[in-house]
Motif scaffolding. Sequence first.
Motif, PDB file in Angstrom:
ATOM      1  N   ALA A 132       0.839  -1.212   0.000  1.00  0.00           N
ATOM      2  CA  ALA A 132       0.000   0.000   0.000  1.00  0.00           C
ATOM      3  C   ALA A 132       0.870   1.257   0.000  1.00  0.00           C
ATOM      4  N   GLU A 133       1.988   1.203   0.727  1.00  0.00           N
ATOM      5  CA  GLU A 133       2.843   2.391   0.840  1.00  0.00           C
ATOM      6  C   GLU A 133       3.444   2.774  -0.514  1.00  0.00           C
ATOM      7  N   ASP A 134       3.761   1.758  -1.340  1.00  0.00           N
ATOM      8  CA  ASP A 134       4.324   2.038  -2.673  1.00  0.00           C
ATOM      9  C   ASP A 134       3.231   2.496  -3.630  1.00  0.00           C
ATOM     10  N   MET A 135       2.088   1.870  -3.509  1.00  0.00           N
ATOM     11  CA  MET A 135       0.960   2.216  -4.373  1.00  0.00           C
ATOM     12  C   MET A 135       0.541   3.671  -4.168  1.00  0.00           C
ATOM     13  N   GLY A 136       0.580   4.108  -2.905  1.00  0.00           N
ATOM     14  CA  GLY A 136       0.164   5.468  -2.562  1.00  0.00           C
ATOM     15  C   GLY A 136       1.048   6.553  -3.155  1.00  0.00           C
ATOM     16  N   HIS A 137       2.283   6.182  -3.548  1.00  0.00           N
ATOM     17  CA  HIS A 137       3.187   7.166  -4.161  1.00  0.00           C
ATOM     18  C   HIS A 137       3.291   6.986  -5.674  1.00  0.00           C
ATOM     19  N   ASN A 138       2.605   5.974  -6.193  1.00  0.00           N
ATOM     20  CA  ASN A 138       2.673   5.691  -7.626  1.00  0.00           C
ATOM     21  C   ASN A 138       1.711   6.626  -8.370  1.00  0.00           C
ATOM     22  N   PRO A 227      -0.974  15.279   1.984  1.00  0.00           N
ATOM     23  CA  PRO A 227       0.397  15.806   1.941  1.00  0.00           C
ATOM     24  C   PRO A 227       1.365  14.783   1.325  1.00  0.00           C
ATOM     25  N   LYS A 228       2.329  15.303   0.556  1.00  0.00           N
ATOM     26  CA  LYS A 228       3.225  14.442  -0.235  1.00  0.00           C
ATOM     27  C   LYS A 228       3.959  13.383   0.583  1.00  0.00           C
ATOM     28  N   ARG A 229       4.207  13.671   1.855  1.00  0.00           N
ATOM     29  CA  ARG A 229       5.020  12.721   2.639  1.00  0.00           C
ATOM     30  C   ARG A 229       4.260  11.441   3.016  1.00  0.00           C
ATOM     31  N   PHE A 230       2.966  11.412   2.785  1.00  0.00           N
ATOM     32  CA  PHE A 230       2.182  10.206   3.114  1.00  0.00           C
ATOM     33  C   PHE A 230       1.802   9.446   1.850  1.00  0.00           C
ATOM     34  N   PRO A 231       1.733   8.117   1.897  1.00  0.00           N
ATOM     35  CA  PRO A 231       2.070   7.272   3.043  1.00  0.00           C
ATOM     36  C   PRO A 231       3.578   7.226   3.289  1.00  0.00           C
ATOM     37  N   ARG A 232       3.943   7.035   4.582  1.00  0.00           N
ATOM     38  CA  ARG A 232       5.359   6.926   4.922  1.00  0.00           C
ATOM     39  C   ARG A 232       5.899   5.556   4.518  1.00  0.00           C
ATOM     40  N   LYS A 233       7.173   5.334   4.717  1.00  0.00           N
ATOM     41  CA  LYS A 233       7.821   4.082   4.271  1.00  0.00           C
ATOM     42  C   LYS A 233       7.161   2.865   4.924  1.00  0.00           C
TER      43      LYS A 233
END
Length: 243
Positions: A132-138, A227-233
């Motif tokens: 989920a964390e990778d998907m959220g930044h894709n 905010p861009k920083r979410f999701p975190r690692k």
Amino acid sequence: MSEPRGMSMKDNLISELSGRYGKDKTDKLLRYMQRILEINEHINLTAVREEDEFLEKHIVDSLACNDYEEFQRSKLVVDMGTGGGFPGIPLAVTNPDKKFILADSLNKRLKVINQVAEELGISNIELIHMRAEDMGHNVKYREKIDVCVSRAVASLDILSEWCLPLVKKGGYFIPYKGENAEDETASAETAIKVLGGDIEKIESPSQDKNAISGHRLIFIKKYNNTPKRFPRKPGIAKKSPIR
């Protein structure tokens, strides 16, 4: 409501499903159930072993979203942490006009769902093996989704960090939660606000049907960009949820 003589709970549920969704879709739901239960003998997909319990806890429960306009309006839906394909597959079968993305971090499960969906001709789904964390930044998925649903077991503050970044402004995150839904929303309120969402309502769909398995649906509307920083690692949301 008393059951007609000779009608088991299973027959009752099947006739309700047929009345609402028609014979073809109901047959597809039943065939999905039968195949998952067969495969479950070898690969653990669900703790449920009996058909009547499966119908109630996995099929009828998954379909609860269909009663709500917020879900009905959506075109693109993500099921986060789909497990054995719930609620994603029952919703995909009953909403052939919508597209569903079923995401899970365990590829073994996704392979099973894919195989069974192909056998049954369920074609409005895409399976994604991604955290989920990778998907959220894709960029393909971030803030592109109309509705994100999840029956995953994580607490709501953690789940919100995984799901809300995917939802577009005006869209909804609709987690399926147990009877302590109010407590979870209270402790997740800060996280939800920080991530751009707001809790609109909590619905108890199963109360009308006296169902045992009843999940409650929390409707969280996305008002602001995350905010861009979410999701975190990976792992951080679990270790230190947004409070």
